[in-house]
Design a protein around this motif. Sequence first.
Motif, PDB file in Angstrom:
ATOM      1  N   ASN A 142       0.840  -1.198   0.000  1.00  7.54           N
ATOM      2  CA  ASN A 142       0.000   0.000   0.000  1.00  7.54           C
ATOM      3  C   ASN A 142       0.876   1.248   0.000  1.00  7.54           C
ATOM      4  OD1 ASN A 142       0.810   0.421   2.772  1.00  7.54           O
ATOM      5  ND2 ASN A 142      -0.703  -1.147   3.339  1.00  7.54           N
ATOM      6  N   ASP A 143       0.235   2.409  -0.049  1.00  6.37           N
ATOM      7  CA  ASP A 143       0.983   3.671  -0.107  1.00  6.37           C
ATOM      8  C   ASP A 143       1.777   3.924   1.164  1.00  6.37           C
ATOM      9  OD1 ASP A 143       0.286   4.402  -2.688  1.00  6.37           O
ATOM     10  OD2 ASP A 143      -1.588   5.334  -2.065  1.00  6.37           O
ATOM     11  N   ILE A 195       5.174   2.403   0.631  1.00  2.39           N
ATOM     12  CA  ILE A 195       6.009   3.227  -0.239  1.00  2.39           C
ATOM     13  C   ILE A 195       6.524   4.455   0.515  1.00  2.39           C
ATOM     14  CG2 ILE A 195       6.022   4.652  -2.325  1.00  2.39           C
ATOM     15  CD1 ILE A 195       6.078   1.689  -2.893  1.00  2.39           C
ATOM     16  N   ASN A 223      -0.941   8.046  -6.630  1.00  2.00           N
ATOM     17  CA  ASN A 223      -1.060   6.662  -6.173  1.00  2.00           C
ATOM     18  C   ASN A 223       0.125   5.859  -6.722  1.00  2.00           C
ATOM     19  OD1 ASN A 223      -1.805   4.013  -5.587  1.00  2.00           O
ATOM     20  ND2 ASN A 223      -3.980   4.411  -5.898  1.00  2.00           N
ATOM     21  N   ALA A 224       1.241   5.867  -5.988  1.00  2.00           N
ATOM     22  CA  ALA A 224       2.464   5.205  -6.453  1.00  2.00           C
ATOM     23  C   ALA A 224       2.258   3.710  -6.646  1.00  2.00           C
ATOM     24  CB  ALA A 224       3.596   5.460  -5.466  1.00  2.00           C
ATOM     25  N   ILE A 225       1.475   3.087  -5.782  1.00  2.00           N
ATOM     26  CA  ILE A 225       1.221   1.647  -5.907  1.00  2.00           C
ATOM     27  C   ILE A 225       0.548   1.345  -7.237  1.00  2.00           C
ATOM     28  CG2 ILE A 225      -0.138  -0.265  -4.975  1.00  2.00           C
ATOM     29  CD1 ILE A 225       2.293   0.298  -3.319  1.00  2.00           C
TER      30      ILE A 225
END
Length: 354
Positions: free
Chosen positions: A108-109, A112, A213-215
Amino acid sequence: MAATEKTSSEPIVAPTTSFEQTQTEQFRKRPHGQSTEMVLFKEEDTRLATRLDATRARLTALLERHENLKERLSRDSDKIIFERLQREFEAAKVSHAEEISLDEEQWNDGFIATIREKVHIEADKKALQGQTIVFADQQQSRTAYRIKNKVIYCLDSARIGILYETDFAGEPFESYHCVLESKSFLEKMTVSEHTVPFFLPIKEAETNFLSSNAIKFIDCVGDMLQAYVDRREQVRLVKELYGNQIAELFHSLPYNMIEFVIEDYYCKVTASVRYSELVCTLPSRARVLAWPIHPSKKISSRGENGGTHTSPSPSRLTYAEEALTTMSLPEAYAEIVLNLKRSVRQVSPNVLRD
């Protein structure tokens, strides 16, 4: 008594001078002269259009050569980047003490954000100590994280590296790299380098997802790469297994558009498949048509007056279209060939005659 003069009702016409005669002749000749000029103008326009077409053709060829050269230079540059990143990721794999597998809930974020904070703290420590090489105890404290076909590494200079592994039919294939960085923990991340093929839209994915949203960005790139390898290997396998049966086969660079032709003694089959998304491994649309080859075996159709006449119109093979959208390409090809004769006989009885 004076004689009375007789007046005439006819108008008095003055004698024509030589100048007026010349003007009259020029006026009479003008329409013919104008038509001659029009012909000359048209001929000149034709010659000009021909020269323009030739110039346009040369310019088009020059632009094509420029694009080909640019693509070659780009690929050479990509090769250099790939070799350098491959060495860096291999070194990172050695330097990381352990590899932890993550489950869906852990991916999840928040995870990260923790990795981002970790690489920035490590970079700040190095800057304060004035060191250019990470100490051995810091190297041993590094941990790699695996989620499915992705491995996350903590790289130097506050960077995060993602290694994408691909496979087909259970066999591993090539790996791809993507490096994320940010100037500080509070600033958004960007893609600094990658080895993703140039025809896959990683820049578009970065714009749409990375800052918010990097994921989702990391997963999207991984899905595109895996789907690309899957489609490519399906085409390769079809060529390997059935190459002697396929008359023609075309595909786009990302293999999201594929067309092939099968020729038999009674008909020619053209198949065209399209993938709506680059993350798809099965086509979203398929079109398969059977064309009669010999004039004596044309498909019969009914005319407007109720009679019948022959025309080389193709027959649509819906069973083949369904196979292409529900099976892998090699399986669908085998299904098409296996049932081709029976299906063509059903839709076009006049094509096949035993």
